[in-house]
Design a protein around this motif. Structure first.
Motif, PDB file in Angstrom:
ATOM      1  N   ILE A  92       1.581  -6.099 -13.116  1.00  0.00           N
ATOM      2  CA  ILE A  92       1.445  -5.978 -11.668  1.00  0.00           C
ATOM      3  C   ILE A  92       2.627  -6.667 -11.001  1.00  0.00           C
ATOM      4  CG2 ILE A  92       0.085  -6.643  -9.650  1.00  0.00           C
ATOM      5  CD1 ILE A  92      -2.393  -6.278 -11.231  1.00  0.00           C
ATOM      6  N   GLU A  93       3.246  -5.971 -10.110  1.00  0.00           N
ATOM      7  CA  GLU A  93       4.370  -6.508  -9.353  1.00  0.00           C
ATOM      8  C   GLU A  93       3.916  -6.833  -7.926  1.00  0.00           C
ATOM      9  OE1 GLU A  93       9.010  -5.239  -8.586  1.00  0.00           O
ATOM     10  OE2 GLU A  93       7.464  -3.697  -8.497  1.00  0.00           O
ATOM     11  N   ASN A  94       4.097  -8.085  -7.511  1.00  0.00           N
ATOM     12  CA  ASN A  94       3.716  -8.528  -6.172  1.00  0.00           C
ATOM     13  C   ASN A  94       2.206  -8.369  -5.965  1.00  0.00           C
ATOM     14  OD1 ASN A  94       3.960  -9.497  -3.548  1.00  0.00           O
ATOM     15  ND2 ASN A  94       4.345  -7.460  -2.700  1.00  0.00           N
ATOM     16  N   ALA A  95       1.444  -9.235  -6.630  1.00  0.00           N
ATOM     17  CA  ALA A  95      -0.020  -9.191  -6.542  1.00  0.00           C
ATOM     18  C   ALA A  95      -0.472  -9.735  -5.194  1.00  0.00           C
ATOM     19  CB  ALA A  95      -0.640 -10.009  -7.675  1.00  0.00           C
ATOM     20  N   VAL A  96      -0.776  -8.834  -4.289  1.00  0.00           N
ATOM     21  CA  VAL A  96      -1.224  -9.205  -2.942  1.00  0.00           C
ATOM     22  C   VAL A  96      -2.687  -8.802  -2.794  1.00  0.00           C
ATOM     23  CG1 VAL A  96       1.064  -8.971  -1.943  1.00  0.00           C
ATOM     24  CG2 VAL A  96      -0.462  -6.996  -1.976  1.00  0.00           C
ATOM     25  N   PRO A  97      -3.413  -9.442  -1.869  1.00  0.00           N
ATOM     26  CA  PRO A  97      -4.812  -9.040  -1.635  1.00  0.00           C
ATOM     27  C   PRO A  97      -4.903  -7.576  -1.228  1.00  0.00           C
ATOM     28  CG  PRO A  97      -4.337 -11.142  -0.575  1.00  0.00           C
ATOM     29  CD  PRO A  97      -3.021 -10.601  -1.045  1.00  0.00           C
ATOM     30  N   PHE A  98      -5.901  -6.885  -1.733  1.00  0.00           N
ATOM     31  CA  PHE A  98      -6.087  -5.464  -1.428  1.00  0.00           C
ATOM     32  C   PHE A  98      -7.575  -5.176  -1.333  1.00  0.00           C
ATOM     33  CE2 PHE A  98      -6.200  -5.851  -6.006  1.00  0.00           C
ATOM     34  CZ  PHE A  98      -7.273  -5.064  -6.362  1.00  0.00           C
ATOM     35  N   SER A  99      -7.887  -4.040  -0.774  1.00  0.00           N
ATOM     36  CA  SER A  99      -9.274  -3.576  -0.710  1.00  0.00           C
ATOM     37  C   SER A  99      -9.278  -2.067  -0.909  1.00  0.00           C
ATOM     38  CB  SER A  99      -9.908  -3.931   0.642  1.00  0.00           C
ATOM     39  OG  SER A  99      -9.371  -3.116   1.663  1.00  0.00           O
ATOM     40  N   LEU A 100     -10.458  -1.538  -1.200  1.00  0.00           N
ATOM     41  CA  LEU A 100     -10.615  -0.098  -1.414  1.00  0.00           C
ATOM     42  C   LEU A 100     -11.201   0.578  -0.182  1.00  0.00           C
ATOM     43  CD1 LEU A 100     -11.901   0.082  -5.098  1.00  0.00           C
ATOM     44  CD2 LEU A 100      -9.564   0.127  -4.230  1.00  0.00           C
ATOM     45  N   ASP A 101     -10.934   0.010   0.988  1.00  0.00           N
ATOM     46  CA  ASP A 101     -11.446   0.612   2.226  1.00  0.00           C
ATOM     47  C   ASP A 101     -10.921   2.027   2.419  1.00  0.00           C
ATOM     48  OD1 ASP A 101     -12.838  -1.654   2.720  1.00  0.00           O
ATOM     49  OD2 ASP A 101     -11.524  -2.419   4.285  1.00  0.00           O
ATOM     50  N   SER A 102      -9.658   2.254   2.072  1.00  0.00           N
ATOM     51  CA  SER A 102      -9.086   3.584   2.260  1.00  0.00           C
ATOM     52  C   SER A 102      -9.784   4.608   1.368  1.00  0.00           C
ATOM     53  CB  SER A 102      -7.582   3.557   1.954  1.00  0.00           C
ATOM     54  OG  SER A 102      -7.343   3.102   0.626  1.00  0.00           O
ATOM     55  N   VAL A 103     -10.128   4.210   0.149  1.00  0.00           N
ATOM     56  CA  VAL A 103     -10.851   5.114  -0.749  1.00  0.00           C
ATOM     57  C   VAL A 103     -12.261   5.371  -0.222  1.00  0.00           C
ATOM     58  CG1 VAL A 103     -11.562   5.506  -3.132  1.00  0.00           C
ATOM     59  CG2 VAL A 103      -9.498   4.178  -2.658  1.00  0.00           C
TER      60      VAL A 103
END
Length: 343
Positions: A92-103
């Motif tokens: 993983i490159e640049n592990a930033v917080p994410f969410s699956l809201d778009s999905v």
């Protein structure tokens, strides 16, 4: 088809452990942009994304047979998990917080009438988001810390089956870690009572965030026996969870696990003021949807039936006015006619 993508992160590593034949991940060491993990999940399910993803790890696959579910597990506070090698893995490159809201939004838009199962859960933060049939499937799922603690001390909890080793059932940190394992056990157990949902036409989405191992590392240290035992127990529980979810969807699923030592702050936040950054991180750090408000159904029904009543009243009044006989129905004309006769 259900798509179980299991993301395992070993030193910020993205691993696909299980996937159906309709989804093809190529062998290679191509870095995965941390902020594009939701887009990878969306593309693997057959959804389009706003920005083109030029990542060679994901092939086109079978466009006519897409996975029926995606399961994403995020493990915080560890840079390596010795997960069984059943698939491919990528750094993983640049592990930033994410969410699956778009999905989740894509599923809501395309399958709004079929009410798919959407579950996003972070037990340690008591953050839960359930949409569609998830409200009925997981109505007995423990989501608050108090509920999880009570669930642990029931007869059929994981405490009776897991080898605790150096972990203790009397320590709050250990109980937090074990409560997350209880969630991993209860989700497939509750879903198994509704197996018909795995065969419908709407894809399902599961997103779990586990922070118990991170708390164990902070409490005892990463070189401690407690941390080593907790890591092994978590690996075994994750593999069992992945197998159960994969089998519930008849092998048509992708299970994903992301393990990161620590998330990096998004680059765009560096341009904001300190006040803006602190507010965004405190109020809604991962841009997740707001928790479900149980007054929503009440307010919705009040507004709905009030509008229907007003609409019907306008229609009835308009119809009567249009068909009114001025000489017979109007009191004004009748009073005028009587006065003229008297004169």
């Amino acid at each position: 088809a259900f798509y179980v993508c299991f993301l395992g992160v070993c030193g910020d590593e993205f691993s696909v452990l299980r996937s159906p034949q309709s989804v093809v991940f190529r062998d290679g060491s191509w870095p995965v942009p941390g902020e594009r993990i939701p887009d990878i999940a969306a593309l693997s399910m057959g959804f389009s994304v706003e920005d083109e993803l030029s990542w060679p790890g994901l092939a086109v696959g079978d466009l006519f047979h897409r996975p029926r579910a995606t399961v994403l597990v995020t493990v915080k506070g560890v840079d390596k998990l010795t997960l069984p090698v059943k698939g491919v893995s990528y750094p993983i490159e640049n592990a930033v917080p994410f969410s699956l809201d778009s999905v989740a939004n894509a599923i809501h838009t395309l399958f709004s009438e079929e009410t798919p199962v959407v579950l996003q859960l972070a037990p340690s933060e008591e953050r839960v988001y359930m949409v569609g049939k998830a409200n009925s499937v997981f109505e007995d799922l423990s989501v608050t810390l108090r509920q999880l603690r009570n669930r642990l001390f029931q007869d059929n909890s994981v405490l009776s089956s897991l080898p605790l080793n150096s972990l203790s059932r009397n320590n709050e940190v250990d109980l937090l870690f074990l409560s997350e394992l209880q969630v991993l056990h209860d989700i497939p157990s509750l879903l198994s009572r509704h197996k018909h949902l795995a065969k419908d036409h709407s894809p399902d989405l599961y997103s779990l965030e586990l922070a118990g191992l991170e708390e164990v590392g902070k409490r005892y240290g990463e070189d401690s026996q407690q941390f080593k035992d907790a890591s092994q127990i978590l690996v075994d529980s994750l593999q069992k969870f992945a197998d159960e979810m994969f089998n519930l969807y008849n092998g048509n699923a992708v299970v994903e696990v992301v393990a990161v030592k620590a998330f990096n702050s998004p680059l765009m936040r560096k341009t904001r003021s300190i006040l803006q950054s602190s507010q965004s991180e405190t109020d809604n750090p991962y841009n997740l949807a707001y928790p479900y408000n149980y007054n929503y159904a009440v307010i919705f029904n009040i507004v709905l039936w009030m509008m229907i009543g007003l609409a019907l009243a306008v229609i009835v009044i308009s119809y009567n006015l249009w068909n009114m006989d001025p000489g017979y129905d109007s009191i004004i004309y009748r009073m005028t006619n009587q006065k003229i006769r008297m004169d």
